[in-house]
Design an enzyme around this catalytic site. Sequence first.
Site, mmCIF file in Angstrom:
data_model
loop_
_atom_site.group_PDB
_atom_site.id
_atom_site.type_symbol
_atom_site.label_atom_id
_atom_site.label_comp_id
_atom_site.label_asym_id
_atom_site.label_seq_id
_atom_site.Cartn_x
_atom_site.Cartn_y
_atom_site.Cartn_z
ATOM 1 N N CYS A 2 0.848 -1.179 0.000
ATOM 2 C CA CYS A 2 0.000 0.000 0.000
ATOM 3 C C CYS A 2 0.893 1.242 0.000
ATOM 4 O O CYS A 2 1.946 1.269 0.625
ATOM 5 C CB CYS A 2 -0.930 0.113 1.196
ATOM 6 S SG CYS A 2 -2.101 -1.220 1.324
ATOM 7 N N ARG A 27 4.010 -0.502 -4.853
ATOM 8 C CA ARG A 27 3.667 -0.950 -3.498
ATOM 9 C C ARG A 27 2.335 -1.696 -3.445
ATOM 10 O O ARG A 27 1.919 -2.179 -2.393
ATOM 11 C CB ARG A 27 3.603 0.255 -2.555
ATOM 12 C CG ARG A 27 4.886 1.011 -2.454
ATOM 13 C CD ARG A 27 4.750 2.175 -1.520
ATOM 14 N NE ARG A 27 4.595 1.748 -0.140
ATOM 15 C CZ ARG A 27 5.595 1.490 0.679
ATOM 16 N NH1 ARG A 27 6.829 1.629 0.259
ATOM 17 N NH2 ARG A 27 5.379 1.107 1.915
ATOM 18 N N TRP A 77 -2.778 -2.729 -1.576
ATOM 19 C CA TRP A 77 -2.489 -4.157 -1.710
ATOM 20 C C TRP A 77 -3.310 -4.805 -0.600
ATOM 21 O O TRP A 77 -3.007 -4.653 0.580
ATOM 22 C CB TRP A 77 -0.998 -4.434 -1.520
ATOM 23 C CG TRP A 77 -0.615 -5.851 -1.820
ATOM 24 C CD1 TRP A 77 -0.257 -6.362 -3.038
ATOM 25 C CD2 TRP A 77 -0.539 -6.935 -0.899
ATOM 26 N NE1 TRP A 77 0.030 -7.700 -2.929
ATOM 27 C CE2 TRP A 77 -0.134 -8.084 -1.626
ATOM 28 C CE3 TRP A 77 -0.772 -7.076 0.467
ATOM 29 C CZ2 TRP A 77 0.049 -9.332 -1.044
ATOM 30 C CZ3 TRP A 77 -0.603 -8.327 1.053
ATOM 31 C CH2 TRP A 77 -0.194 -9.429 0.298
ATOM 32 N N ASN A 103 -1.442 2.582 5.521
ATOM 33 C CA ASN A 103 -0.604 1.468 5.085
ATOM 34 C C ASN A 103 -0.215 0.696 6.335
ATOM 35 O O ASN A 103 0.301 1.279 7.280
ATOM 36 C CB ASN A 103 0.648 2.026 4.389
ATOM 37 C CG ASN A 103 1.742 0.985 4.232
ATOM 38 O OD1 ASN A 103 1.454 -0.189 4.049
ATOM 39 N ND2 ASN A 103 2.983 1.402 4.298
ATOM 40 N N GLY A 104 -0.499 -0.611 6.366
ATOM 41 C CA GLY A 104 -0.160 -1.423 7.535
ATOM 42 C C GLY A 104 -1.333 -2.290 7.932
ATOM 43 O O GLY A 104 -2.243 -2.521 7.133
ATOM 44 N N GLU A 487 16.602 -18.335 -8.284
ATOM 45 C CA GLU A 487 16.274 -16.956 -8.655
ATOM 46 C C GLU A 487 15.724 -16.898 -10.088
ATOM 47 O O GLU A 487 14.765 -16.164 -10.364
ATOM 48 C CB GLU A 487 17.515 -16.067 -8.479
ATOM 49 C CG GLU A 487 17.360 -14.609 -8.884
ATOM 50 C CD GLU A 487 16.259 -13.850 -8.157
ATOM 51 O OE1 GLU A 487 15.700 -14.353 -7.179
ATOM 52 O OE2 GLU A 487 15.938 -12.736 -8.601
ATOM 53 N N LYS A 491 12.038 -15.499 -10.918
ATOM 54 C CA LYS A 491 11.767 -14.412 -11.886
ATOM 55 C C LYS A 491 10.701 -14.859 -12.873
ATOM 56 O O LYS A 491 9.771 -14.123 -13.183
ATOM 57 C CB LYS A 491 13.032 -14.022 -12.669
ATOM 58 C CG LYS A 491 14.066 -13.224 -11.936
ATOM 59 C CD LYS A 491 13.675 -11.800 -11.624
ATOM 60 C CE LYS A 491 12.971 -11.637 -10.323
ATOM 61 N NZ LYS A 491 13.678 -11.558 -9.095
ATOM 62 N N GLU A 494 7.136 -15.265 -11.198
ATOM 63 C CA GLU A 494 6.451 -14.058 -10.714
ATOM 64 C C GLU A 494 5.952 -13.147 -11.833
ATOM 65 O O GLU A 494 4.958 -12.460 -11.653
ATOM 66 C CB GLU A 494 7.285 -13.292 -9.684
ATOM 67 C CG GLU A 494 8.543 -12.647 -10.180
ATOM 68 C CD GLU A 494 9.295 -11.932 -9.060
ATOM 69 O OE1 GLU A 494 10.517 -11.864 -9.138
ATOM 70 O OE2 GLU A 494 8.670 -11.437 -8.123
ATOM 71 N N HIS A 510 15.859 -37.850 -7.280
ATOM 72 C CA HIS A 510 15.208 -38.262 -6.032
ATOM 73 C C HIS A 510 13.727 -37.890 -6.022
ATOM 74 O O HIS A 510 13.118 -37.804 -4.962
ATOM 75 C CB HIS A 510 15.934 -37.641 -4.836
ATOM 76 C CG HIS A 510 17.344 -38.105 -4.717
ATOM 77 N ND1 HIS A 510 17.678 -39.391 -4.330
ATOM 78 C CD2 HIS A 510 18.517 -37.478 -4.990
ATOM 79 C CE1 HIS A 510 19.000 -39.528 -4.340
ATOM 80 N NE2 HIS A 510 19.532 -38.374 -4.751
ATOM 81 N N LYS A 609 5.991 -4.589 -4.145
ATOM 82 C CA LYS A 609 7.447 -4.540 -4.023
ATOM 83 C C LYS A 609 7.907 -4.469 -2.577
ATOM 84 O O LYS A 609 8.965 -4.962 -2.235
ATOM 85 C CB LYS A 609 7.981 -3.337 -4.800
ATOM 86 C CG LYS A 609 9.482 -3.373 -4.907
ATOM 87 C CD LYS A 609 9.976 -2.845 -6.205
ATOM 88 C CE LYS A 609 11.468 -3.060 -6.357
ATOM 89 N NZ LYS A 609 11.793 -4.431 -6.761
HETATM 90 C C1 F6R Z 1 11.193 -10.860 -6.290
HETATM 91 C C2 F6R Z 1 11.129 -9.885 -5.237
HETATM 92 C C3 F6R Z 1 10.750 -10.339 -3.872
HETATM 93 C C4 F6R Z 1 11.594 -9.590 -2.832
HETATM 94 C C5 F6R Z 1 11.118 -9.937 -1.421
HETATM 95 C C6 F6R Z 1 11.987 -9.288 -0.369
HETATM 96 O O1 F6R Z 1 11.538 -10.286 -7.501
HETATM 97 O O2 F6R Z 1 11.363 -8.734 -5.456
HETATM 98 O O3 F6R Z 1 10.895 -11.708 -3.734
HETATM 99 O O4 F6R Z 1 12.918 -9.958 -3.009
HETATM 100 O O5 F6R Z 1 9.802 -9.521 -1.258
HETATM 101 O O6 F6R Z 1 11.981 -7.902 -0.501
HETATM 102 P P1 F6R Z 1 13.142 -7.016 0.084
HETATM 103 O O7 F6R Z 1 14.390 -7.375 -0.642
HETATM 104 O O8 F6R Z 1 12.705 -5.612 -0.179
HETATM 105 O O9 F6R Z 1 13.242 -7.330 1.540
#
Ligand code: F6R
Length: 614
Positions: A2, A27, A77, A103-104, A487, A491, A494, A510, A609
């Site tokens: 948010c 956000r 969000w 926000n929260g 990773e 990517k 997501e 396995h 994010k």
């Molecule tokens: C994936 C991504 C998330 C963040 C995770 C942690 O592309 O961005 O998996 O890595 O939410 O966020 P931070 O790094 O801000 O603690």
Amino acid sequence: MCGIVGYIGKKSAVDILLEGLTNLEYRGYDSSGIALNIDNKVQLYKAAGKLQNLKNIVEKNYSEISKSTIGIGHIRWATHGAPTIENAHPHSCNCGKVAVVHNGIIENYKELREKLEKNGCTFRSQTDTETVAHLVATKYGETHDLTEAVRLATKEIEGAYALCVIHQDVKNTIVATRRNAPLVVGLGDGENFVASDVPALIQYTKKAMYLDDNQIVTLTPDSIKLIDIDNNPLSQKVETLPWEPVALSKMGYKHFMLKEIHEQPDVVRNVLSGKLRAIDENITLNEVTLDKDKIKDLNRIQIVACGTSLHAAMVGKYIIEDFCGIAVDVEPSSEYIYRKTITDKNTLVIGVSQSGETADTITAVRQAKCKGSHILIITNRPDSTMAREADSLVPVNAGIEVSVAATKSYMAQLISFYLIAIYIAEVKNSMPANELADLKHELIVLPQKIEKVLAHKEDIQKCAKAFSSSKDFIFIARGINFPTALEGALKLKEISYINATGYTAGELKHGPIAMLDESMPVLSILMSGKVYDKILSNSEEAKARNARMIALTDSEDEKLNELFDYIIRIPEISEILSPALSIVPLQLIAYYIAEFLGKDVDQPRNLAKSVTVE
Ligand code: F6R
């Protein structure tokens, strides 16, 4: 999660609020809304779905709406209640005079709601936030002072919040406050701003004031008054923001993600700058304040992080154990905080976070701090809540990352781990100087190698196109590139919603091998080094089950042509540094597949994010 924004001044508030919300869209983007004071009446405009829906509503009523010079806005969000118009912020009270954005999470909202309903408040949404609107309205009825009403309300609220409040009868005033959620005030000339994050302000001012927990700020166009929760007046340091508005532009790229992938060579240069000066000089890491004798005494390092940052941490474990001979545990922050962790003053705890606002990681480092550990934070946001918990703060200098899928911040985190590991190795004298010098040289030339990968992206694009209709995807690797496989898979899932999983190649037989047939792509991360032959034979096993095979390799080995349907070749690199190069083609594969599928690359569904809730 948010984003909130507030404006008070002489300009049309709606333009500034919508611009601010656009820059906070990372956000959350489930729904959005604004509250404005138009002709002495608080008016709410809300829309479910993307921000564009709200913009369309505003456009239809623009001549009316643009009259207001005060307003608050929100991008959501969803946590409590579905992303509907009723649940979209701002929320209001019975008489409609109060508007609140939040926000929260208000943890005691059920009890508060019950009490307020008994006193005649009628709720229109399922949100926790609406309790705040009714509570502030009740307190205002008792005090006729908006700041006091917010202050008294926060005394009853439990949980995490950043709040902005306006009241119809208190013209030219916004009251804002925070507890465990970010909030920054922007100072202008005859105008003031408040927001969850800097991108909402940077177009208008570079002068900012970060609020601490339980502080309450009252903004008018010409003044800012700060008090604590017990009504004591406070003064706050005004800082100059280091960001440039250009950071929020796509600079000709179709998506922020693609732009940010291409920024990685410069990100590496930035992270190394001033720290790695020459291959025969020790690393300078002034940010690490842990005494050199204490570094020598360290018997353990714990790293806590989430998502992509967790994958960087996993690479960090390999490097630190290899260079420094110190045992390293890596754990998702969300697991670390709900068990009895053995942490003490001889344990260095490293928190890794792009945003510095991830709730689980903040809680994890706070817990470790209470047990006496030195806390080292690696973050892209030195202005964040987590940064303030740090004993040692290593800012990664990747610049603002707008795309929800992290790319350049991952690169910056990896490079920071190399620097930290070399630094500790130099303090402990645990690695031969010539090996460290070789690695330093490789770090210096890494940006050119990344540039080479980016220059040949057409091959990657072709490969992505060939596999874009796959429903599932497997990434295999071993050793230091196992986190790269995780990773790469993260990517892809997501941003394209393909069911992608990373496995250690040795684990394939396995269980996961049962899934393999001609419809399953298997991407082998086949970098030269001690596990190369092993991964090659694991790839043979997958090929024997008819899987469609892709190799990502720095090897020129002709034999690979028979085994693999596609080969993505990257410049040769030492095994220890290879995660910083092998991730780039995987970011591009994920990007191009999502683009072919027409997905919303920068704002994938259900994600935000900055994950500020546990
Ligand atoms: C994936 C991504 C998330 C963040 C995770 C942690 O592309 O961005 O998996 O890595 O939410 O966020 P931070 O790094 O801000 O603690």
